[in-house]
Write an enzyme that holds these catalytic residues in place. Structure first.
Site, PDB file in Angstrom:
ATOM      1  N   HIS A  21       0.863  -1.184   0.000  1.00 43.79           N
ATOM      2  CA  HIS A  21       0.000   0.000   0.000  1.00 43.79           C
ATOM      3  C   HIS A  21       0.895   1.228   0.000  1.00 43.79           C
ATOM      4  CE1 HIS A  21      -3.954   1.928   1.687  1.00 43.79           C
ATOM      5  NE2 HIS A  21      -3.266   2.784   0.941  1.00 43.79           N
ATOM      6  N   HIS A  23       1.310   4.749  -2.518  1.00 46.14           N
ATOM      7  CA  HIS A  23       0.945   5.582  -3.665  1.00 46.14           C
ATOM      8  C   HIS A  23       2.208   6.294  -4.123  1.00 46.14           C
ATOM      9  CE1 HIS A  23      -3.402   5.024  -2.946  1.00 46.14           C
ATOM     10  NE2 HIS A  23      -3.046   5.016  -1.671  1.00 46.14           N
ATOM     11  N   GLU A 204     -11.645   3.356   5.593  1.00 42.14           N
ATOM     12  CA  GLU A 204     -10.679   4.304   6.146  1.00 42.14           C
ATOM     13  C   GLU A 204     -11.466   5.418   6.830  1.00 42.14           C
ATOM     14  OE1 GLU A 204      -6.901   7.120   4.770  1.00 42.14           O
ATOM     15  OE2 GLU A 204      -8.330   6.410   3.261  1.00 42.14           O
TER      16      GLU A 204
END
Length: 347
Positions: A21, A23, A204
């Site tokens: 995970h 970005h 989230e």
């Protein structure tokens, strides 16, 4: 006088792990933002690296996304994406990452007139260099932006067609609340038909129902974040039974005010409940730490044992999209590391 090495930090750094995970746009450090702005003659609202770093402050997901998208404007060419990714791979290798599956947001760039091909070709060049330089395997995951409509996501999937053999999966990120997974059910089905694995940011800031939608309507292979699943015991039992991997990002959770402090982070509870939790860095340039720092800071705040840290690393390989034979090799290397660390502690 030299500083005494921190045994916990050393263990967390050396621990073999997969990053699932991350970005890549979120690894844009202020120094690189300023340098690329100069290289590409892009105006940014900062006169110095210090001003840019001071701007990396936010109070929730949306305020973070505002600066995140503004920073991405300096990324214009394949060379820029290569340099961005190469810098991340160097840091990841130093943090014990032996396999990385990184997200990229093509719509962030194509909407600014940057060709899709420039984004992917730059990232792939850096991934190939990372394999040669660090022995690190790298997979690319294309994310759809959920604040845009599904037709825009379909257009992105069409742009990706020449590159599908170079992508392992698709994800869903950006502003979660008000943009449920159900909004993208058709494009995810088309992505699955194209041979891509499916990931989704859910739970989230969004409610547990978004996680349930990701499971039932999207058919995800991996859940990104998922913290709010803990509010629903039935959902937790299902995630544990189905061994769904949760890619948890502790420093991100605190920075975005989803968790008050690391001292109350639920990572221990996730493990105790039998969830396949993992630890990652999300957008490390903005959230104050790459993956080893996420491991170290969380371990220190929550009193995680070496055994729990090894479990988190094991889960990262089990939750990866690597073939079984490759996973077995990574797990063997992890077991050897853990045995060596235990022996060193015993002596």
């Amino acid at each position: 006088m030299t500083d005494t090495p921190d045994p916990l930090a050393s263990f967390c750094t050396a621990l073999p792990k997969a990053e699932l995970h991350l970005h890549i746009e979120g690894s844009l450090e202020p120094e690189m933002m300023v340098a690329l702005a100069r290289r590409n003659r892009v105006a940014i609202p900062f006169r110095s690296v210090e001003e840019a770093r001071a701007a990396y402050r936010f109070t929730d997901l949306q305020s973070f996304l505002d600066i995140y998208y503004a920073g991405a404007d300096v990324l214009r060419t394949a060379e820029d994406f290569h340099d961005l990714a190469a810098a991340y791979f160097d840091r990841a290798a130093a943090d014990g990452v032996t396999h990385a599956e990184i997200f990229f947001d093509p719509q962030t760039h194509t909407h600014r007139g940057v060709p899709f091909d420039a984004v992917v070709s730059g990232l792939l060049a850096a991934a190939g260099a990372a394999e040669a330089k660090h022995g690190m395997s790298v997979f690319l995951i294309m994310s759809y932006l959920r604040h845009l409509d599904e037709e825009d996501a379909f257009a992105t999937l069409r742009m990706a067609e020449p590159w599908l053999g170079d992508l392992v999966g698709v994800g869903l990120d950006s502003s979660e609340v008000g943009n449920p997974p159900s909004k993208f059910a058709r494009v995810f089905a088309a992505s699955r038909d194209a041979g891509l694995k499916l990931c989704c940011h859910a739970g989230e800031e969004g409610p547990p129902d978004y996680v349930r939608q990701a499971l039932d309507l999207i058919g995800i292979d991996r859940l990104d974040h998922g913290n709010r699943s803990l509010e629903d015991p039935v959902l937790v039992a299902r995630l544990a039974r189905e061994a769904v991997t949760l890619t948890v990002c502790p420093l991100s959770n605190v920075s975005l005010r989803n968790v008050d402090t690391l001292a109350v982070h639920p990572i221990n509870r996730m493990l105790d409940l039998g969830l396949r939790a993992t630890i990652h860095s999300d957008d490390p340039a903005y959230f104050g730490g790459y993956i080893a720092e996420n491991f170290r800071a969380t371990a220190q705040a929550r009193g995680l044992s070496h055994g729990q840290l090894v479990t988190l690393a094991r889960n990262s390989f089990l939750g990866s999209f690597l073939p079984d034979a490759a996973i077995a090799r990574h797990l063997a290397a992890l077991d050897a590391f853990a045995a060596g660390a235990a022996a060193a502690t015993a002596t």
